[in-house]
Scaffold this motif. Structure first.
Motif, PDB file in Angstrom:
ATOM      1  N   GLY A   1       0.793  -1.218   0.000  1.00 23.00           N
ATOM      2  CA  GLY A   1       0.000   0.000   0.000  1.00 23.00           C
ATOM      3  C   GLY A   1       0.823   1.266   0.000  1.00 23.00           C
ATOM      4  O   GLY A   1       0.341   2.330  -0.391  1.00 23.00           O
ATOM      5  N   TRP A   2       2.089   1.167   0.433  1.00 19.58           N
ATOM      6  CA  TRP A   2       2.929   2.357   0.541  1.00 19.58           C
ATOM      7  C   TRP A   2       3.507   2.817  -0.794  1.00 19.58           C
ATOM      8  O   TRP A   2       4.138   3.872  -0.867  1.00 19.58           O
ATOM      9  CB  TRP A   2       4.083   2.094   1.519  1.00 19.58           C
ATOM     10  N   LEU A   3       3.282   2.067  -1.850  1.00 15.25           N
ATOM     11  CA  LEU A   3       3.965   2.377  -3.102  1.00 15.25           C
ATOM     12  C   LEU A   3       3.470   3.656  -3.775  1.00 15.25           C
ATOM     13  O   LEU A   3       4.138   4.159  -4.670  1.00 15.25           O
ATOM     14  CB  LEU A   3       3.841   1.203  -4.080  1.00 15.25           C
ATOM     15  N   ASP A   4       2.313   4.169  -3.389  1.00 14.97           N
ATOM     16  CA  ASP A   4       1.902   5.437  -3.990  1.00 14.97           C
ATOM     17  C   ASP A   4       2.315   6.636  -3.143  1.00 14.97           C
ATOM     18  O   ASP A   4       1.841   7.744  -3.354  1.00 14.97           O
ATOM     19  CB  ASP A   4       0.389   5.458  -4.244  1.00 14.97           C
ATOM     20  N   LYS A   5       3.218   6.409  -2.181  1.00 11.06           N
ATOM     21  CA  LYS A   5       3.702   7.491  -1.323  1.00 11.06           C
ATOM     22  C   LYS A   5       5.220   7.470  -1.304  1.00 11.06           C
ATOM     23  O   LYS A   5       5.835   6.707  -0.562  1.00 11.06           O
ATOM     24  CB  LYS A   5       3.154   7.341   0.102  1.00 11.06           C
ATOM     25  N   PHE A   6       5.844   8.262  -2.157  1.00 11.28           N
ATOM     26  CA  PHE A   6       7.299   8.367  -2.162  1.00 11.28           C
ATOM     27  C   PHE A   6       7.693   9.287  -1.008  1.00 11.28           C
ATOM     28  O   PHE A   6       7.382  10.474  -1.024  1.00 11.28           O
ATOM     29  CB  PHE A   6       7.783   8.952  -3.488  1.00 11.28           C
TER      30      PHE A   6
ATOM     31  N   ASP B   1      -3.491  -0.902  -3.889  1.00 17.41           N
ATOM     32  CA  ASP B   1      -3.842  -2.307  -3.669  1.00 17.41           C
ATOM     33  C   ASP B   1      -2.899  -3.241  -4.431  1.00 17.41           C
ATOM     34  O   ASP B   1      -3.242  -4.377  -4.729  1.00 17.41           O
ATOM     35  CB  ASP B   1      -5.296  -2.576  -4.065  1.00 17.41           C
ATOM     36  N   TYR B   2      -1.704  -2.742  -4.732  1.00 15.81           N
ATOM     37  CA  TYR B   2      -0.722  -3.552  -5.465  1.00 15.81           C
ATOM     38  C   TYR B   2      -0.292  -4.724  -4.591  1.00 15.81           C
ATOM     39  O   TYR B   2       0.204  -4.545  -3.468  1.00 15.81           O
ATOM     40  CB  TYR B   2       0.475  -2.682  -5.830  1.00 15.81           C
TER      41      TYR B   2
ATOM     42  N   ALA C   1      10.653  -7.073 -18.984  1.00 15.73           N
ATOM     43  CA  ALA C   1       9.232  -7.087 -19.328  1.00 15.73           C
ATOM     44  C   ALA C   1       8.495  -5.865 -18.785  1.00 15.73           C
ATOM     45  O   ALA C   1       7.260  -5.839 -18.755  1.00 15.73           O
ATOM     46  CB  ALA C   1       8.580  -8.361 -18.789  1.00 15.73           C
ATOM     47  N   GLY C   2       9.238  -4.859 -18.369  1.00 15.77           N
ATOM     48  CA  GLY C   2       8.631  -3.692 -17.746  1.00 15.77           C
ATOM     49  C   GLY C   2       7.730  -2.881 -18.646  1.00 15.77           C
ATOM     50  O   GLY C   2       6.917  -2.086 -18.159  1.00 15.77           O
ATOM     51  N   TRP C   3       7.831  -3.071 -19.960  1.00 20.75           N
ATOM     52  CA  TRP C   3       6.970  -2.331 -20.882  1.00 20.75           C
ATOM     53  C   TRP C   3       5.571  -2.950 -20.980  1.00 20.75           C
ATOM     54  O   TRP C   3       4.663  -2.321 -21.489  1.00 20.75           O
ATOM     55  CB  TRP C   3       7.610  -2.261 -22.257  1.00 20.75           C
ATOM     56  N   THR C   4       5.413  -4.167 -20.490  1.00 16.02           N
ATOM     57  CA  THR C   4       4.113  -4.836 -20.558  1.00 16.02           C
ATOM     58  C   THR C   4       3.593  -5.269 -19.186  1.00 16.02           C
ATOM     59  O   THR C   4       2.445  -5.697 -19.081  1.00 16.02           O
ATOM     60  CB  THR C   4       4.186  -6.079 -21.460  1.00 16.02           C
ATOM     61  N   THR C   5       4.427  -5.175 -18.144  1.00 14.61           N
ATOM     62  CA  THR C   5       4.029  -5.598 -16.802  1.00 14.61           C
ATOM     63  C   THR C   5       3.668  -4.373 -15.970  1.00 14.61           C
ATOM     64  O   THR C   5       4.467  -3.444 -15.849  1.00 14.61           O
ATOM     65  CB  THR C   5       5.163  -6.371 -16.113  1.00 14.61           C
ATOM     66  N   LYS C   6       2.486  -4.385 -15.381  1.00 18.87           N
ATOM     67  CA  LYS C   6       1.992  -3.216 -14.661  1.00 18.87           C
ATOM     68  C   LYS C   6       2.618  -3.089 -13.274  1.00 18.87           C
ATOM     69  O   LYS C   6       3.004  -4.069 -12.648  1.00 18.87           O
ATOM     70  CB  LYS C   6       0.465  -3.283 -14.541  1.00 18.87           C
ATOM     71  N   CYS C   7       2.676  -1.843 -12.803  1.00 19.58           N
ATOM     72  CA  CYS C   7       3.145  -1.570 -11.447  1.00 19.58           C
ATOM     73  C   CYS C   7       1.966  -1.052 -10.616  1.00 19.58           C
ATOM     74  O   CYS C   7       0.806  -1.173 -11.016  1.00 19.58           O
ATOM     75  CB  CYS C   7       4.307  -0.587 -11.461  1.00 19.58           C
ATOM     76  N   TYR C   8       2.243  -0.436  -9.483  1.00 19.01           N
ATOM     77  CA  TYR C   8       1.174  -0.105  -8.533  1.00 19.01           C
ATOM     78  C   TYR C   8       0.158   0.903  -9.062  1.00 19.01           C
ATOM     79  O   TYR C   8      -0.990   0.918  -8.617  1.00 19.01           O
ATOM     80  CB  TYR C   8       1.786   0.436  -7.240  1.00 19.01           C
TER      81      TYR C   8
ATOM     82  N   CYS D   1       8.582 -17.635  -3.421  1.00 12.96           N
ATOM     83  CA  CYS D   1       8.985 -16.245  -3.609  1.00 12.96           C
ATOM     84  C   CYS D   1       8.241 -15.677  -4.803  1.00 12.96           C
ATOM     85  O   CYS D   1       7.467 -16.363  -5.459  1.00 12.96           O
ATOM     86  CB  CYS D   1      10.494 -16.138  -3.832  1.00 12.96           C
ATOM     87  N   ASN D   2       8.482 -14.426  -5.102  1.00  9.75           N
ATOM     88  CA  ASN D   2       8.001 -13.804  -6.333  1.00  9.75           C
ATOM     89  C   ASN D   2       8.654 -12.436  -6.475  1.00  9.75           C
ATOM     90  O   ASN D   2       9.377 -11.981  -5.570  1.00  9.75           O
ATOM     91  CB  ASN D   2       6.474 -13.673  -6.343  1.00  9.75           C
ATOM     92  N   VAL D   3       8.400 -11.796  -7.596  1.00 10.93           N
ATOM     93  CA  VAL D   3       8.971 -10.483  -7.859  1.00 10.93           C
ATOM     94  C   VAL D   3       7.887  -9.527  -8.335  1.00 10.93           C
ATOM     95  O   VAL D   3       6.835  -9.940  -8.826  1.00 10.93           O
ATOM     96  CB  VAL D   3      10.096 -10.556  -8.917  1.00 10.93           C
ATOM     97  N   GLY D   4       8.154  -8.246  -8.178  1.00 11.04           N
ATOM     98  CA  GLY D   4       7.245  -7.200  -8.653  1.00 11.04           C
ATOM     99  C   GLY D   4       8.001  -5.890  -8.727  1.00 11.04           C
ATOM    100  O   GLY D   4       9.222  -5.834  -8.466  1.00 11.04           O
ATOM    101  N   PHE D   5       7.294  -4.829  -9.049  1.00 14.00           N
ATOM    102  CA  PHE D   5       7.918  -3.518  -9.216  1.00 14.00           C
ATOM    103  C   PHE D   5       7.601  -2.596  -8.044  1.00 14.00           C
ATOM    104  O   PHE D   5       6.531  -2.690  -7.426  1.00 14.00           O
ATOM    105  CB  PHE D   5       7.438  -2.861 -10.509  1.00 14.00           C
ATOM    106  N   SER D   6       8.528  -1.683  -7.754  1.00 13.53           N
ATOM    107  CA  SER D   6       8.270  -0.636  -6.773  1.00 13.53           C
ATOM    108  C   SER D   6       8.048   0.690  -7.497  1.00 13.53           C
ATOM    109  O   SER D   6       7.165   0.785  -8.345  1.00 13.53           O
ATOM    110  CB  SER D   6       9.414  -0.555  -5.750  1.00 13.53           C
TER     111      SER D   6
END
Length: 297
Positions: free
Chosen positions: A47-52, A71-72, A123-130, A210-215
């Motif tokens: 939830g913190w990803l929209d607050k830099f 809700d990422y 794959a960052g051009w097709t994988t969505k972030c928060y 495990c898994n991976v995602g974007f910040s």
């Protein structure tokens, strides 16, 4: 070798020692672009990803950031690799043929985060972030100094092999490596196990969760343009000029250039040559570290 519990335990310990030795000999590289986040459940919500986070002058009451605005969610996945050892090989002490395989278990287990992190970045051009946009996109939302929503880009597109400029000096990295359970060596090697009784096979394997995602997309610039001085200049200027909500500069710098093998020559010339463009002084010499990654094209 006599098939009994004591000898099988000795065999397991030997295999595990070989595995751990090979595991420890590998230095994974994903940490230059990914931060490891421990996980304690099936999935983690970021939830913190929209607050830099940025400091502000304290006037009036504190302004409390709501860290549950996004809700990422990153769901953990199960991964495994398994081999079988024929009972006849154990009885005949023909076990040397398995040593390289167990060593490869160790190597692949240690480097497995690399196999997740680097392809995700590509794959960052097709994988969505928060924010619901692809991680590398031209339409990320941000609030300007007047509080109105505008957009910023962290890519200039293209169709060549990708390269990336990012800030690797921060605690938060562009990629999240979510670690629920680290790689472990396991076995089904009791004489009474069904696999031994039915198939005369002792089973050994490794597994993890495990898994991976974007910040934050603000931390990275991705390009599929040819890696030229002009394209590199654009990337540096865009990162340095990056602002957060309400127009606050984020202080981001382009400190690490990440390329695949096809861009290695261009990257080394860009960062080490004294001259560019047929004789002009090279202003980009030494301006970033270089990481050449074999998991990238």
């Amino acid at each position: 070798m006599l098939i009994n519990q004591a000898n099988l335990r000795t065999l397991y310990v030997g295999f595990k020692t070989t595995f751990q030795g090979a595991f420890a000999a590998v230095t994974p590289r994903y940490g230059v672009v990914a931060m490891t986040v421990p996980s304690s459940t099936r999935a983690e919500q970021y939830g913190w990803l929209d607050k830099f986070p940025r400091m502000r002058e304290w006037i009036g009451d504190r302004q409390i950031m709501n860290l549950s605005g996004s809700d990422y969610t990153i769901k953990n996945r199960d991964f495994e690799s398994t081999i079988s050892v024929d009972r006849n090989d154990v009885e005949d002490d023909n076990l040397g043929i398995y040593t390289p395989v167990v060593q490869e278990f160790g190597r692949s287990g240690a480097s497995f985060p690399d196999e997740l992190v680097w392809p995700l970045l590509a794959a960052g051009w097709t994988t969505k972030c928060y924010d619901g946009q692809p991680f590398f996109d031209t339409d990320h939302p941000v609030l300007n100094e007047h509080g109105r929503e505008v957009s910023y880009a962290n890519t200039d597109g293209g169709s060549d092999a990708p390269w990336f400029l990012l800030d690797d000096t921060r605690a938060i990295k562009p990629v999240i490596y979510q670690n629920r359970r680290p790689t472990s060596f396991v076995a089904l090697d009791s004489p009474d196990d069904p696999n031994v009784f039915m198939k005369k096979k002792f089973v050994y394997g490794i597994d993890c969760r495990c898994n991976v995602g974007f910040s934050f997309p603000q931390l990275a610039w991705g390009s599929k343009q040819p890696l030229t001085p002009a394209a590199y200049k654009t990337a540096r200027q865009e990162l340095t000029g990056r602002k957060g909500d309400f127009g606050r500069p984020l202080g981001i710098r382009g400190t690490l250039l990440v390329v695949g093998p096809s861009n290695e020559e261009a990257a080394r010339k860009l960062l080490t040559s004294d001259t560019i463009n047929g004789g002009d002084s090279n202003p980009w010499k030494g301006t970033a570290k270089l990481e050449v990654v074999e998991w990238l094209p």
